[in-house]
Design a protein around this motif. Sequence first.
Motif, PDB file in Angstrom:
ATOM      1  N   ALA A 242       0.819  -1.209   0.000  1.00 36.92           N
ATOM      2  CA  ALA A 242       0.000   0.000   0.000  1.00 36.92           C
ATOM      3  C   ALA A 242       0.853   1.259   0.000  1.00 36.92           C
ATOM      4  O   ALA A 242       0.449   2.288  -0.545  1.00 36.92           O
ATOM      5  CB  ALA A 242      -0.938  -0.003   1.204  1.00 36.92           C
ATOM      6  N   THR A 246       6.023   3.180   7.024  1.00 35.08           N
ATOM      7  CA  THR A 246       5.163   2.904   8.168  1.00 35.08           C
ATOM      8  C   THR A 246       5.077   4.143   9.058  1.00 35.08           C
ATOM      9  O   THR A 246       6.021   4.942   9.129  1.00 35.08           O
ATOM     10  CB  THR A 246       5.686   1.723   9.010  1.00 35.08           C
ATOM     11  N   TYR A 260       2.048   0.349   6.467  1.00 39.83           N
ATOM     12  CA  TYR A 260       1.410   0.064   5.168  1.00 39.83           C
ATOM     13  C   TYR A 260       2.302  -0.740   4.236  1.00 39.83           C
ATOM     14  O   TYR A 260       2.029  -0.827   3.039  1.00 39.83           O
ATOM     15  CB  TYR A 260       1.037   1.389   4.479  1.00 39.83           C
ATOM     16  N   TRP A 264      -2.409  -5.126   0.794  1.00 43.90           N
ATOM     17  CA  TRP A 264      -3.854  -5.103   1.004  1.00 43.90           C
ATOM     18  C   TRP A 264      -4.514  -5.563  -0.298  1.00 43.90           C
ATOM     19  O   TRP A 264      -4.222  -5.029  -1.379  1.00 43.90           O
ATOM     20  CB  TRP A 264      -4.335  -3.700   1.346  1.00 43.90           C
ATOM     21  N   ASN A 336       0.545  -5.028  11.236  1.00 43.29           N
ATOM     22  CA  ASN A 336      -0.765  -4.385  11.191  1.00 43.29           C
ATOM     23  C   ASN A 336      -1.849  -5.369  11.602  1.00 43.29           C
ATOM     24  O   ASN A 336      -2.085  -6.386  10.922  1.00 43.29           O
ATOM     25  CB  ASN A 336      -1.051  -3.847   9.788  1.00 43.29           C
ATOM     26  N   GLU A 567      -1.188   9.624   1.624  1.00 46.39           N
ATOM     27  CA  GLU A 567      -2.559   9.152   1.809  1.00 46.39           C
ATOM     28  C   GLU A 567      -3.544  10.277   2.116  1.00 46.39           C
ATOM     29  O   GLU A 567      -4.669  10.283   1.606  1.00 46.39           O
ATOM     30  CB  GLU A 567      -2.592   8.128   2.958  1.00 46.39           C
ATOM     31  N   ASN A 579       1.086   7.767   5.096  1.00 52.67           N
ATOM     32  CA  ASN A 579       2.202   7.042   4.496  1.00 52.67           C
ATOM     33  C   ASN A 579       2.420   7.434   3.040  1.00 52.67           C
ATOM     34  O   ASN A 579       1.503   7.877   2.349  1.00 52.67           O
ATOM     35  CB  ASN A 579       1.979   5.539   4.645  1.00 52.67           C
ATOM     36  N   GLN A 582       1.570   6.812  -1.484  1.00 52.36           N
ATOM     37  CA  GLN A 582       0.378   5.999  -1.274  1.00 52.36           C
ATOM     38  C   GLN A 582      -0.166   5.509  -2.619  1.00 52.36           C
ATOM     39  O   GLN A 582      -0.490   6.305  -3.485  1.00 52.36           O
ATOM     40  CB  GLN A 582      -0.690   6.813  -0.548  1.00 52.36           C
TER      41      GLN A 582
END
Length: 604
Positions: A242, A246, A260, A264, A336, A567, A579, A582
């Motif tokens: 992602a 971090t 991240y 994901w 996470n 982000e 982060n 992104q």
Amino acid sequence: MSALELWPIGNCQVSGLIDTSGALVWGCVPRVDGDPTFCALLRGPEGQDAGTWRFELENQVSVTQRYSRNTPILITRLEDERGGAVEVIDFCPRFQRSNRTYRPVAYARIVRPVAGSPRIRTVLTPMSGYGAQLAPTTRGSNHIRYLVERNTLRLTTNAPVGYVLDERYYRLEGAQHFFLGPDEAFDGDIEHQLESMLRHTGDYWRLWVRGLATPLDWQDAVIRAAITLKLCQHEETGAIVAALTTSIPEAPGSQRNWDYRYCWIRDAYYTVQALNHLGALDVLEKYLAYLRNIVDDAEGGAIQPLYAVSGGREIIEWEVPDLAGYRGMGPVRIGNAAYYQVQNDCYGQIVLPAIQAFSDQRLLRIATKEDFASLEQVGEMAWKTHDQPDAGLWELRTRTAVHTYSSVMSWAACDRLANAAEFLGLEDRAAIWRERAATVRKNIDEHAWHEVDGPDFDDGGAGGHYAATFGGSQLDASLLQMVELRYLEADDPRSRATLQAVQKALRRGEHMLRYDSEDDFGLPETAFNICTFWLIEALHRSGEDEEARRLFEAMLDHRTQSGLLSEDMDFETGELWGNFPQTYSLVGIINCAGQLSRSWRDWR
């Protein structure tokens, strides 16, 4: 200027972030989710002398930076007060060698004098154990070993090794070459080899960009976003992370500091979708291989929201005691905990990119009926969970609901499986999936529609709008995706009513919140950049092109000097948070440019 002025370099195996002084301030070894050997970015204002690699010019007065055209090769020019200047060239080698891609866990840096008599020094202070200690060193005749946690890195250089270790200033009278990589003897002359690597790496990226189907307008923005999205793929497995960082907070002091550096399923879906629009099938093919392994390993078809880049399921979340955090705003989190959440939209996000593999004849591997049977297991989970509570795409940690976006993704999974079954001639399976899609649609329309009756809401006769949850009334920006997912047509009165309602509730000037209700950390303080891009797409589809283009140009103006976005954004000051870089936000640049651009036919 945003404080997040960072320039990514990488080779799809290792990556790094260079700051505006030309210092390498973030880089993890041996891969993106590894130990941050270069961690100055998260050491706070007082910790910048460790976890970094920089070249300092004596009596320096200015810095300018740019990427070599259509590559992630960074050129930083440092100038001193007497007219002396040097160029620092940063890259991670990537090219074809011995019939395979050479992409070592290595950072290459070349320092060239370009004017006057510049004096420089090298500060190279890698760390070990997540910022716990400076990496111990041992010295050779032309190299230095750094004992990093579970890895040993070797710096090979034609610069005086003693000067590097002592951090001493000296006159730079010729180009000097630095290769920090595996603890292996460097084969050949360092100058010749690095200059050759630089040429081959540049050639690789320029040829890759040449194959992109870019829009006529905003080409530079799209190309930079596409290159950076590719850097976010861990090519060894095909996983797409992602972000490269971090724990950069979503808002100052908010505690919304998340790691991240994992794959994901949702973010990767949007990434391959955007790159697919540009014809970057290499990223899609490698990601589909990653997905096939995820599906094969799924227990009863159950999919997690995220996985390690290795495909590992467990991503334990913990707080690092030795890193103060970005600008001192801790905590710094590794791992996470969202990996064990229930997020039912992920089933649709597995199915949607995988469907292309059944019909796209450009792919090296065309999906088979056996692949379809395996994918149906994921579809079964989408069907079973379409009306079940989950944490939602925003990953709420303390409450659940039946989220409309998750249900629409389940509908999309059933709908696309029906399409694939028809393409494969499996009429009985197509009928089953078509019937299930109709049932999911009926449930959404019955339970997610919120009736509104009042003078302040002109819904064009729709009678209300879709809500974020079944039986609820609140809104979130994901409702703007209902047209993109082909659940609604743009001219459907329900779509127009929902767009109006979402704007009224969540729009803040030129920006969009993801939602405006309190969550585990209070009320959101910043806009979510992908949601602003979703708004731009929705405005375009509804015929409001002038406003869509205005908002898109405004978002492009907020990019860093490197042409990228994080982000989140402060909707009052425009400062970037969250982060970086992104993938969600870069996807927005590509998708909106493609939709709003003039046609090549018009230009010709």
